[in-house]
Design a protein around this motif. Sequence first.
Motif, mmCIF file in Angstrom:
data_model
loop_
_atom_site.group_PDB
_atom_site.id
_atom_site.type_symbol
_atom_site.label_atom_id
_atom_site.label_comp_id
_atom_site.label_asym_id
_atom_site.label_seq_id
_atom_site.Cartn_x
_atom_site.Cartn_y
_atom_site.Cartn_z
ATOM 1 N N TRP A 149 -7.148 1.446 4.849
ATOM 2 C CA TRP A 149 -6.549 1.697 3.541
ATOM 3 C C TRP A 149 -5.612 0.562 3.135
ATOM 4 O O TRP A 149 -5.576 0.159 1.971
ATOM 5 N N ALA A 186 0.824 -1.203 0.000
ATOM 6 C CA ALA A 186 0.000 0.000 0.000
ATOM 7 C C ALA A 186 0.861 1.257 0.000
ATOM 8 O O ALA A 186 1.956 1.285 0.541
ATOM 9 N N GLU A 199 -0.278 7.114 1.909
ATOM 10 C CA GLU A 199 -1.521 7.816 2.191
ATOM 11 C C GLU A 199 -2.504 7.646 1.039
ATOM 12 O O GLU A 199 -2.107 7.655 -0.125
ATOM 13 N N PRO A 200 -3.802 7.514 1.339
ATOM 14 C CA PRO A 200 -4.793 7.552 0.263
ATOM 15 C C PRO A 200 -4.904 8.959 -0.302
ATOM 16 O O PRO A 200 -4.684 9.942 0.412
ATOM 17 N N GLU A 231 -6.768 -1.006 -0.441
ATOM 18 C CA GLU A 231 -6.045 -0.583 -1.644
ATOM 19 C C GLU A 231 -5.879 -1.727 -2.649
ATOM 20 O O GLU A 231 -6.143 -1.538 -3.844
ATOM 21 N N SER A 282 -13.628 9.602 -2.999
ATOM 22 C CA SER A 282 -12.180 9.614 -3.166
ATOM 23 C C SER A 282 -11.577 8.483 -2.356
ATOM 24 O O SER A 282 -12.262 7.812 -1.578
ATOM 25 N N GLU A 283 -10.271 8.273 -2.530
ATOM 26 C CA GLU A 283 -9.587 7.233 -1.761
ATOM 27 C C GLU A 283 -9.698 7.507 -0.263
ATOM 28 O O GLU A 283 -9.931 6.584 0.536
ATOM 29 N N ARG A 284 -9.545 8.761 0.130
ATOM 30 C CA ARG A 284 -9.668 9.097 1.546
ATOM 31 C C ARG A 284 -11.065 8.797 2.067
ATOM 32 O O ARG A 284 -11.237 8.236 3.153
ATOM 33 N N ALA A 298 -11.543 5.041 2.412
ATOM 34 C CA ALA A 298 -10.878 4.507 3.597
ATOM 35 C C ALA A 298 -11.675 4.826 4.857
ATOM 36 O O ALA A 298 -11.838 3.972 5.746
#
Length: 501
Positions: free
Chosen positions: A470, A395, A398-399, A474, A450-452, A455
């Motif tokens: 995450w 991974a 950070e996302p 991921e 979004s990725e954040r 997560a």
Amino acid sequence: MIELIKQVDAGLQSHDEFGNSQQIIRLNTERYKFALAVLAREDAQLQGLLPAVERLDERVADRLFGDVLMRAELEAAIERMETAAETARDGGRLAWCLERNVARVAEPTSLSAAAMARDFVVGPQIEGRRIWVWDLPEASEPVADALREALRLGFMPGGHCEASLIRPTPELVAQLDRACALLQALVPQVAHSVFQHLHSVALAHMRNERGPMLTASGGDSTPCMIFIAPEELANPWDTAVHIMHEAVHLKLSDMVRTSAAVIHEAMVTLPWGREISISNCLFAFHAYVHLQVFRAAVEQRGAEFHDAFGAPQTYLSRTRPHAMSVVNTASTAPFSRGHERMIYLGEQFRTAWAGYLTPSARRMVEWLCQAIEPLIDMSLAAPRAPETAHSESQARTEPAASVRYAKNPKLQLRPVQDRGILFAADTSLPQIRKLNTPAWLMFELCDGRSERDLAQAYAQIAGIGADSAWRQIEPMLGNLVASGLVLPIRETATSQEGRAA
């Protein structure tokens, strides 16, 4: 020791994902129903048959999709759909075959079994059916001709193998049934499990590049059936081994139809002088584990059955040696016995070859080792090797917030709610995908987040920290994007762009 054997016999069938044949078959049935629904988008005749298929209960659906010709045509159609490959099969024969199978769902035999000249069956009755024995008539008839063509096209494709079917005699069928009875008596739980995947047996003379073959299980053109050389049937002890060996292969075949096992295929050279693929090694390991239960049962309980089946040593002069023989056991050469090969393959899959396997297959290997551990020591002789480059990627730190994700709007879906499974296919480039519960959750969360945001949402549902979430999601997100089920969208896209219907 006998109670321990019974415990392992039952334990090998108890795992909900890897051992429970009823659940494995059910997921495969759902895959076939989904494939028919996707194929029916371009076929009005299939579309008209779908409601009748959906109304079938599990037992009847198993018999329909266990029909050799039905499954062979379905697998050929799925291959054409997923690869856009031209094949020698007539694509219209799928609807022809399905229509005839649906029309006879109330009959006690499937379409292929009914095409046999004589009604030979063996083994116990399971879910209203027994295993039928191939006895193709000499005369030309549509179903019989289609079965001959399936054999011509598909007996162990790519393996330089050939099979010449022989007409069974009542004596040969009785010998086959005797071996099924011995298998069931010694390891009843394993036998009940593998018989659910085995619908038919063909007697045949077979050869590959190394010489005569004792047994075989077919490819997609000859599914849910096994082949046995007739001269093997006189020895019920090793015939039981052969039936179990090939039927266990059918069980794993049904499993990997809905759960990929190998990330990266490779050829490996084994200490007993064979060069084979990682996939074949996994099939061999899976079979060797199950066969050890039978071997242990013969050693501990075999004498109970000598009066009914004869003592194993009485068949020694007519028995060819092989790694799992319980009759011809004199060889002391390294890796000449099945348990030695099992230990070697298990260690390789837990160390040097681990990176070739999917996470699901690695979990299956660990479970198999634990299941057989009461009978054979499967502890690792060396520390676990580092995972290879074929393992899941690490991974990122950070996302990101700059890319959002949404479902592909061109998907066709089939949820299996009580199993936590989702089947999906992109209708423009159809390839059937199966998502387990975490991947399905990840898929549902991809609604423009979004990725954040993904997560955080996953962390809240799973009750874990965002960083841990995450690391878990991921790889799943990457797989969803790589398979085309989820699309990355730019920050400037409208809120509805890329949403699933």
